[in-house]
Design a protein around this motif. Structure first.
Motif, PDB file in Angstrom:
ATOM      1  N   GLY A 178      -4.154 -15.443   4.229  1.00 23.03           N
ATOM      2  CA  GLY A 178      -4.369 -15.952   2.885  1.00 23.03           C
ATOM      3  C   GLY A 178      -5.388 -15.169   2.080  1.00 23.03           C
ATOM      4  O   GLY A 178      -5.527 -15.386   0.866  1.00 23.03           O
ATOM      5  N   ALA A 179      -6.112 -14.250   2.724  1.00 22.45           N
ATOM      6  CA  ALA A 179      -7.128 -13.466   2.019  1.00 22.45           C
ATOM      7  C   ALA A 179      -6.476 -12.458   1.082  1.00 22.45           C
ATOM      8  O   ALA A 179      -5.377 -11.961   1.338  1.00 22.45           O
ATOM      9  CB  ALA A 179      -8.029 -12.748   3.018  1.00 22.45           C
ATOM     10  N   SER A 180      -7.160 -12.153  -0.001  1.00 25.28           N
ATOM     11  CA  SER A 180      -6.708 -11.131  -0.942  1.00 25.28           C
ATOM     12  C   SER A 180      -7.397  -9.825  -0.586  1.00 25.28           C
ATOM     13  O   SER A 180      -8.627  -9.769  -0.489  1.00 25.28           O
ATOM     14  CB  SER A 180      -7.046 -11.537  -2.374  1.00 25.28           C
ATOM     15  N   ILE A 181      -6.609  -8.769  -0.372  1.00 22.49           N
ATOM     16  CA  ILE A 181      -7.182  -7.501   0.099  1.00 22.49           C
ATOM     17  C   ILE A 181      -6.728  -6.320  -0.768  1.00 22.49           C
ATOM     18  O   ILE A 181      -5.788  -6.426  -1.555  1.00 22.49           O
ATOM     19  CB  ILE A 181      -6.819  -7.236   1.578  1.00 22.49           C
ATOM     20  N   ASP A 182      -7.428  -5.204  -0.577  1.00 25.97           N
ATOM     21  CA  ASP A 182      -7.032  -3.920  -1.162  1.00 25.97           C
ATOM     22  C   ASP A 182      -6.690  -2.957  -0.038  1.00 25.97           C
ATOM     23  O   ASP A 182      -7.302  -3.011   1.041  1.00 25.97           O
ATOM     24  CB  ASP A 182      -8.173  -3.305  -1.983  1.00 25.97           C
ATOM     25  N   ASP A 191      -5.389  -6.485  -4.590  1.00 29.78           N
ATOM     26  CA  ASP A 191      -5.132  -7.927  -4.652  1.00 29.78           C
ATOM     27  C   ASP A 191      -3.844  -8.329  -3.929  1.00 29.78           C
ATOM     28  O   ASP A 191      -3.047  -9.127  -4.437  1.00 29.78           O
ATOM     29  CB  ASP A 191      -5.082  -8.401  -6.110  1.00 29.78           C
ATOM     30  N   GLN A 192      -3.663  -7.777  -2.737  1.00 23.92           N
ATOM     31  CA  GLN A 192      -2.502  -8.119  -1.929  1.00 23.92           C
ATOM     32  C   GLN A 192      -2.846  -9.267  -0.982  1.00 23.92           C
ATOM     33  O   GLN A 192      -3.871  -9.229  -0.297  1.00 23.92           O
ATOM     34  CB  GLN A 192      -2.056  -6.903  -1.109  1.00 23.92           C
ATOM     35  N   THR A 193      -2.010 -10.277  -0.930  1.00 19.50           N
ATOM     36  CA  THR A 193      -2.289 -11.457  -0.112  1.00 19.50           C
ATOM     37  C   THR A 193      -1.737 -11.295   1.300  1.00 19.50           C
ATOM     38  O   THR A 193      -0.581 -10.904   1.482  1.00 19.50           O
ATOM     39  CB  THR A 193      -1.683 -12.719  -0.748  1.00 19.50           C
ATOM     40  N   THR A 195      -0.103 -12.707   4.338  1.00 18.98           N
ATOM     41  CA  THR A 195       0.755 -13.884   4.548  1.00 18.98           C
ATOM     42  C   THR A 195       0.834 -14.303   6.009  1.00 18.98           C
ATOM     43  O   THR A 195       1.406 -15.352   6.328  1.00 18.98           O
ATOM     44  CB  THR A 195       2.166 -13.618   4.012  1.00 18.98           C
ATOM     45  N   PHE A 207       2.383  -8.799   5.077  1.00 21.66           N
ATOM     46  CA  PHE A 207       2.280  -8.858   3.622  1.00 21.66           C
ATOM     47  C   PHE A 207       3.682  -9.007   3.031  1.00 21.66           C
ATOM     48  O   PHE A 207       4.677  -8.782   3.715  1.00 21.66           O
ATOM     49  CB  PHE A 207       1.642  -7.582   3.070  1.00 21.66           C
ATOM     50  N   LEU A 231     -11.422  -6.565   1.896  1.00 21.13           N
ATOM     51  CA  LEU A 231     -11.310  -7.653   0.938  1.00 21.13           C
ATOM     52  C   LEU A 231     -11.253  -7.085  -0.476  1.00 21.13           C
ATOM     53  O   LEU A 231     -11.851  -6.047  -0.773  1.00 21.13           O
ATOM     54  CB  LEU A 231     -12.494  -8.611   1.067  1.00 21.13           C
ATOM     55  N   ALA A 232     -10.517  -7.753  -1.354  1.00 24.63           N
ATOM     56  CA  ALA A 232     -10.321  -7.273  -2.718  1.00 24.63           C
ATOM     57  C   ALA A 232     -11.661  -6.968  -3.387  1.00 24.63           C
ATOM     58  O   ALA A 232     -12.596  -7.770  -3.340  1.00 24.63           O
ATOM     59  CB  ALA A 232      -9.550  -8.311  -3.520  1.00 24.63           C
TER      60      ALA A 232
END
Length: 301
Positions: free
Chosen positions: A184-188, A202-204, A206, A215, A230-231
């Motif tokens: 569920g974290a938003s990452i780069d 801002d990729q979540t 899943t 993803f 993390l984003a």
């Protein structure tokens, strides 16, 4: 094995330049990386942008669908200083058209009756306002494109990020996974070479199974050795590798100034001046074989 440019190398360089003892507790790694983020964003970033050589230019998240009867559109959140490179319309055949900027106090001169295809825009706080307000026809035929200069990510320790070991479809296997990067974290996704730019933002996540992350999609140019963070964070300073020593020297100067090392600061000032001059020669012009040409803009209406 390729040369590494992570924050681990940056921290080591800073400590050597400032002669910081390894067992000191005055400056933690987090402190030094916070100083480095400040220097990157407030000193080196403006210098590179001033070269006008399109460093940090991005179109990621810069396309917005035109909505009928909606005049105002948000500037992308990661735009440096909420600044745009351009404001464009893109039609269904991918043809691009410039919109002409007007100042806020000129709005009374551009009061259109009804709606239509936008030809002008002005800025209102952190929004782009289109004139005339898009009609149903414009909404179905055009997208709004606002390329922008993306803000370099906050610097973090390598242990707070994950390095890509392999990819398969929509899954990415990393070498190890910090607890902060969870389902569920938003990452780069961050490139490990070149300019260390974000490949996707801002990729979540899943799904997480051990060190395998799932993803909705994975960047096609993602390679082994790239990073997941993390984003808005990065384990690598996002500027050309040749400028990393300049970043380290600027942070070292900040450390020496804070502890009252006046002679060290004076020497560092000279080093920074020389490095800055060298950096300018290496970053502009970026293409030596072709000079920039002044061309007349072709407006579509």
């Amino acid at each position: 094995m390729s040369e590494s440019f992570t924050t681990e190398e940056l921290l080591s360089d800073i400590k050597q330049r400032a002669m910081v003892p390894t067992d000191q507790t005055t400056f933690t790694s987090s402190d030094l990386l916070r100083f480095a983020t400040d220097e990157l964003r407030m000193a080196l970033l403006p210098t590179l942008l001033a070269e006008r050589e399109e460093f940090y230019l991005s179109e990621t998240g810069a396309t917005q669908s035109i909505v009928a009867s909606q005049a105002a559109y948000q500037i992308p959140a990661r735009a440096v200083g909420q600044m745009l490179r351009d404001v464009l319309l893109v039609d269904s055949d991918s043809r691009v058209y410039n919109l002409k900027r007007i100042e806020y106090d000129e709005i009374p001169n551009y009061q259109f009756s009804g709606t239509g295809t936008p030809e002008f825009f002005c800025l209102r706080n952190n929004k782009i306002v289109l004139f005339p307000t898009p009609s149903t026809t414009a909404a179905s035929a055009y997208d709004l494109l606002t390329p922008y200069y993306t803000r370099p990510s906050k610097l973090i320790e390598v242990t707070a990020a994950a390095q890509v070991a392999s990819m398969a479809g929509s899954t990415v296997t990393v070498t190890s996974l910090p607890s902060t990067i969870a389902n569920g974290a938003s990452i780069d996704f961050i490139r490990d070479t070149g300019g260390f730019e974000c490949l996707a933002i801002d990729q979540t996540i899943t799904g997480v199974a051990g060190t395998v992350l799932t993803f909705a999609s994975v960047p096609t140019d993602l390679t082994v050795g790239d990073w997941v963070a993390l984003a808005g964070q990065s384990p690598i300073p996002q500027l050309p590798a040749e400028l990393h020593p300049l970043l380290a020297e600027r942070v070292a100067r900040k450390v020496m100034k804070s502890i009252g090392d006046i002679n060290g600061v004076k020497m560092s000032d000279q080093i920074i001046a020389e490095m800055t001059d060298g950096a300018s020669k290496m970053t502009s012009p970026r293409v030596h074989g072709e000079s920039k040409r002044v061309v007349s803009r072709i407006f579509w209406r």
